[in-house]
Design a protein around this motif. Structure first.
Motif, PDB file in Angstrom:
ATOM      1  N   ALA A   1     -35.670 -27.455  17.903  1.00  0.00           N
ATOM      2  CA  ALA A   1     -36.231 -28.805  17.945  1.00  0.00           C
ATOM      3  C   ALA A   1     -36.476 -29.271  19.371  1.00  0.00           C
ATOM      4  N   ILE A   2     -35.508 -29.072  20.245  1.00  0.00           N
ATOM      5  CA  ILE A   2     -35.672 -29.532  21.622  1.00  0.00           C
ATOM      6  C   ILE A   2     -36.708 -28.688  22.359  1.00  0.00           C
ATOM      7  N   ILE A   3     -36.844 -27.415  21.965  1.00  0.00           N
ATOM      8  CA  ILE A   3     -37.868 -26.562  22.566  1.00  0.00           C
ATOM      9  C   ILE A   3     -39.254 -27.090  22.217  1.00  0.00           C
ATOM     10  N   MET A   4     -39.463 -27.456  20.951  1.00  0.00           N
ATOM     11  CA  MET A   4     -40.768 -27.980  20.551  1.00  0.00           C
ATOM     12  C   MET A   4     -41.053 -29.331  21.202  1.00  0.00           C
ATOM     13  N   ALA A   5     -40.029 -30.175  21.329  1.00  0.00           N
ATOM     14  CA  ALA A   5     -40.223 -31.449  22.021  1.00  0.00           C
ATOM     15  C   ALA A   5     -40.591 -31.228  23.483  1.00  0.00           C
ATOM     16  N   ALA A   6     -39.919 -30.282  24.130  1.00  0.00           N
ATOM     17  CA  ALA A   6     -40.199 -30.000  25.537  1.00  0.00           C
ATOM     18  C   ALA A   6     -41.588 -29.395  25.723  1.00  0.00           C
ATOM     19  N   LEU A   7     -41.990 -28.493  24.836  1.00  0.00           N
ATOM     20  CA  LEU A   7     -43.340 -27.926  24.894  1.00  0.00           C
ATOM     21  C   LEU A   7     -44.389 -29.033  24.827  1.00  0.00           C
ATOM     22  N   ALA A   8     -44.192 -29.963  23.901  1.00  0.00           N
ATOM     23  CA  ALA A   8     -45.158 -31.050  23.743  1.00  0.00           C
ATOM     24  C   ALA A   8     -45.184 -31.951  24.968  1.00  0.00           C
ATOM     25  N   ALA A   9     -44.013 -32.239  25.542  1.00  0.00           N
ATOM     26  CA  ALA A   9     -43.949 -33.111  26.712  1.00  0.00           C
ATOM     27  C   ALA A   9     -44.660 -32.494  27.910  1.00  0.00           C
ATOM     28  N   VAL A  10     -44.394 -31.207  28.157  1.00  0.00           N
ATOM     29  CA  VAL A  10     -45.027 -30.524  29.284  1.00  0.00           C
ATOM     30  C   VAL A  10     -46.531 -30.417  29.072  1.00  0.00           C
ATOM     31  N   HIS A  11     -46.956 -30.034  27.879  1.00  0.00           N
ATOM     32  CA  HIS A  11     -48.384 -29.908  27.603  1.00  0.00           C
ATOM     33  C   HIS A  11     -49.093 -31.258  27.604  1.00  0.00           C
ATOM     34  N   SER A  12     -48.343 -32.336  27.428  1.00  0.00           N
ATOM     35  CA  SER A  12     -48.922 -33.680  27.498  1.00  0.00           C
ATOM     36  C   SER A  12     -49.070 -34.172  28.932  1.00  0.00           C
ATOM     37  N   GLY A  13     -48.581 -33.392  29.889  1.00  0.00           N
ATOM     38  CA  GLY A  13     -48.785 -33.732  31.291  1.00  0.00           C
ATOM     39  C   GLY A  13     -47.598 -34.323  32.006  1.00  0.00           C
ATOM     40  N   ALA A  14     -46.423 -34.319  31.384  1.00  0.00           N
ATOM     41  CA  ALA A  14     -45.239 -34.857  32.058  1.00  0.00           C
ATOM     42  C   ALA A  14     -44.975 -34.083  33.347  1.00  0.00           C
ATOM     43  N   GLY A  15     -44.625 -34.806  34.400  1.00  0.00           N
ATOM     44  CA  GLY A  15     -44.464 -34.164  35.705  1.00  0.00           C
ATOM     45  C   GLY A  15     -43.228 -33.310  35.816  1.00  0.00           C
ATOM     46  N   LEU A  16     -42.090 -33.821  35.373  1.00  0.00           N
ATOM     47  CA  LEU A  16     -40.809 -33.111  35.463  1.00  0.00           C
ATOM     48  C   LEU A  16     -40.061 -33.279  34.147  1.00  0.00           C
ATOM     49  N   VAL A  17     -39.761 -32.182  33.496  1.00  0.00           N
ATOM     50  CA  VAL A  17     -39.077 -32.210  32.200  1.00  0.00           C
ATOM     51  C   VAL A  17     -37.763 -31.449  32.307  1.00  0.00           C
ATOM     52  N   THR A  18     -36.686 -32.110  31.910  1.00  0.00           N
ATOM     53  CA  THR A  18     -35.364 -31.491  31.895  1.00  0.00           C
ATOM     54  C   THR A  18     -34.788 -31.601  30.488  1.00  0.00           C
ATOM     55  N   GLY A  19     -34.238 -30.503  29.986  1.00  0.00           N
ATOM     56  CA  GLY A  19     -33.613 -30.504  28.678  1.00  0.00           C
ATOM     57  C   GLY A  19     -32.102 -30.415  28.800  1.00  0.00           C
ATOM     58  N   ALA A  20     -31.403 -31.248  28.039  1.00  0.00           N
ATOM     59  CA  ALA A  20     -29.952 -31.159  27.914  1.00  0.00           C
ATOM     60  C   ALA A  20     -29.670 -30.644  26.512  1.00  0.00           C
ATOM     61  N   THR A  21     -29.141 -29.430  26.414  1.00  0.00           N
ATOM     62  CA  THR A  21     -28.983 -28.771  25.128  1.00  0.00           C
ATOM     63  C   THR A  21     -27.758 -27.871  25.165  1.00  0.00           C
ATOM     64  N   ASP A  22     -27.478 -27.186  24.059  1.00  0.00           N
ATOM     65  CA  ASP A  22     -26.387 -26.221  24.062  1.00  0.00           C
ATOM     66  C   ASP A  22     -26.641 -25.161  25.136  1.00  0.00           C
ATOM     67  N   ARG A  23     -25.595 -24.778  25.844  1.00  0.00           N
ATOM     68  CA  ARG A  23     -25.743 -23.749  26.875  1.00  0.00           C
ATOM     69  C   ARG A  23     -26.385 -22.486  26.298  1.00  0.00           C
ATOM     70  N   GLU A  24     -26.007 -22.122  25.080  1.00  0.00           N
ATOM     71  CA  GLU A  24     -26.536 -20.913  24.452  1.00  0.00           C
ATOM     72  C   GLU A  24     -28.024 -21.022  24.139  1.00  0.00           C
ATOM     73  N   ASN A  25     -28.534 -22.229  24.110  1.00  0.00           N
ATOM     74  CA  ASN A  25     -29.943 -22.449  23.784  1.00  0.00           C
ATOM     75  C   ASN A  25     -30.844 -22.411  25.012  1.00  0.00           C
ATOM     76  N   ILE A  26     -30.261 -22.450  26.200  1.00  0.00           N
ATOM     77  CA  ILE A  26     -31.065 -22.524  27.427  1.00  0.00           C
ATOM     78  C   ILE A  26     -31.943 -21.286  27.632  1.00  0.00           C
ATOM     79  N   PRO A  27     -31.444 -20.050  27.423  1.00  0.00           N
ATOM     80  CA  PRO A  27     -32.345 -18.896  27.582  1.00  0.00           C
ATOM     81  C   PRO A  27     -33.559 -18.957  26.651  1.00  0.00           C
TER      82      PRO A  27
END
Length: 287
Positions: A41-67
């Motif tokens: 879910a957070i990956i899809m939200a981040a993809l949409a944010a970056v593709h929408s033109g957001a300048g800097l996107v940071t995700g806070a998620t489970d450590r295991e989900n970061i890779p």
């Protein structure tokens, strides 16, 4: 009620970028969620944010989900959501905080949400999606000082508003929203997605979108798009930014559905930059 049928909202909100601008001008976004077992879910939200033109996107998620996040989106930064000091630092630096996309409804999720609500301020935009809406409703948490956007589907709206599905008329919905902090925006996701704002005279309903959007991750993608638009188009009102992102989300899905039985959220994200180029006044391609 006003029907959102015209693409003029996109022309009004989306602007060609200044040649002397930089990534800091297009929003610092913090996206919080994707805790087990909802990592996508957070990956899809981040993809949409970056593709929408957001300048800097940071995700806070489970450590295991970061890779997994970085394999899909190396443009985003990420850290362990359990790192309380870093979380508080990033909340303070963000222009927009999106919390709830894939946020499990457990003790960790509640603590994270309480921390966010306590620390955001009136200069920031706060978007509550998914698990954050359920936690907010169940725990009867207070509103923050931030400009707040809720993105509930109808059952989440039932919990948030106290209105059973059978009683969710436009009038009743607007009355419920009016009880929220002034200026709060609610994007009620359904067939004919409708937007309400506390204290407003009118609500707005989409005339685009359809059942081809009924797949997991569609709401996470919408939340990410709203975050991206909220963070970068500050010269227009927050409501117009939300209207534009919501309209574009379903307009892209409409076009993709002409050749596909079901529209995947990640396919919508891939199309966002092309559509934004078109409506910025510098055509990219003929849709």
């Amino acid at each position: 009620m006003k029907q959102i049928t015209e693409q003029t909202i996109l022309n009004e909100v989306i602007r060609e970028r200044s040649t002397d601008s930089h990534k800091g001008d297009y929003g610092r976004l913090l996206l919080i969620g994707g805790t087990y077992p909802y990592g996508g879910a957070i990956i899809m939200a981040a993809l949409a944010a970056v593709h929408s033109g957001a300048g800097l996107v940071t995700g806070a998620t489970d450590r295991e989900n970061i890779p997994a996040l970085h394999s899909h989106l190396p443009e985003a930064m990420a850290f362990d959501v359990k790192d309380k000091d870093r979380l508080e630092e990033r909340i303070a630096r963000a222009d927009v905080v999106l919390v709830g996309s894939g946020l499990a409804e457990n003790d960790l999720g509640l603590k994270v949400l309480e921390n966010v609500l306590e620390r955001v301020n009136e200069q920031q935009v706060l978007i509550l999606d998914g698990g954050a809406i359920s936690l907010f409703s169940k725990a009867a948490l207070p509103f923050s000082q931030a400009q707040t956007i809720f993105t509930p589907h109808q059952k989440e709206w039932e919990r948030l508003s106290g209105l059973p599905l059978s009683e969710q008329s436009d009038t009743a919905n607007q009355e419920a929203v009016n009880r929220f902090a002034h200026g709060t925006i609610v994007v009620q996701k359904k067939h004919g997605t409708t937007l309400y704002q506390s204290g407003a005279a009118d609500c707005y309903q989409l005339a685009v979108g359809g059942p081809y959007q009924a797949t997991g991750g569609m709401g996470d993608t919408l939340a990410g798009m709203i975050a991206g638009f909220a963070g970068q188009f500050s010269k227009t009102s927050l409501l117009k930014r939300v209207l534009a992102a919501t309209y574009l989300h379903s307009a892209i899905a409409d076009q993709l559905s002409q050749k596909a039985y079901v529209v995947l959220p990640t396919d919508i994200s891939k199309e966002i930059p092309k559509w934004m180029k078109e409506y910025s006044g510098t055509p990219y391609y003929n849709k």
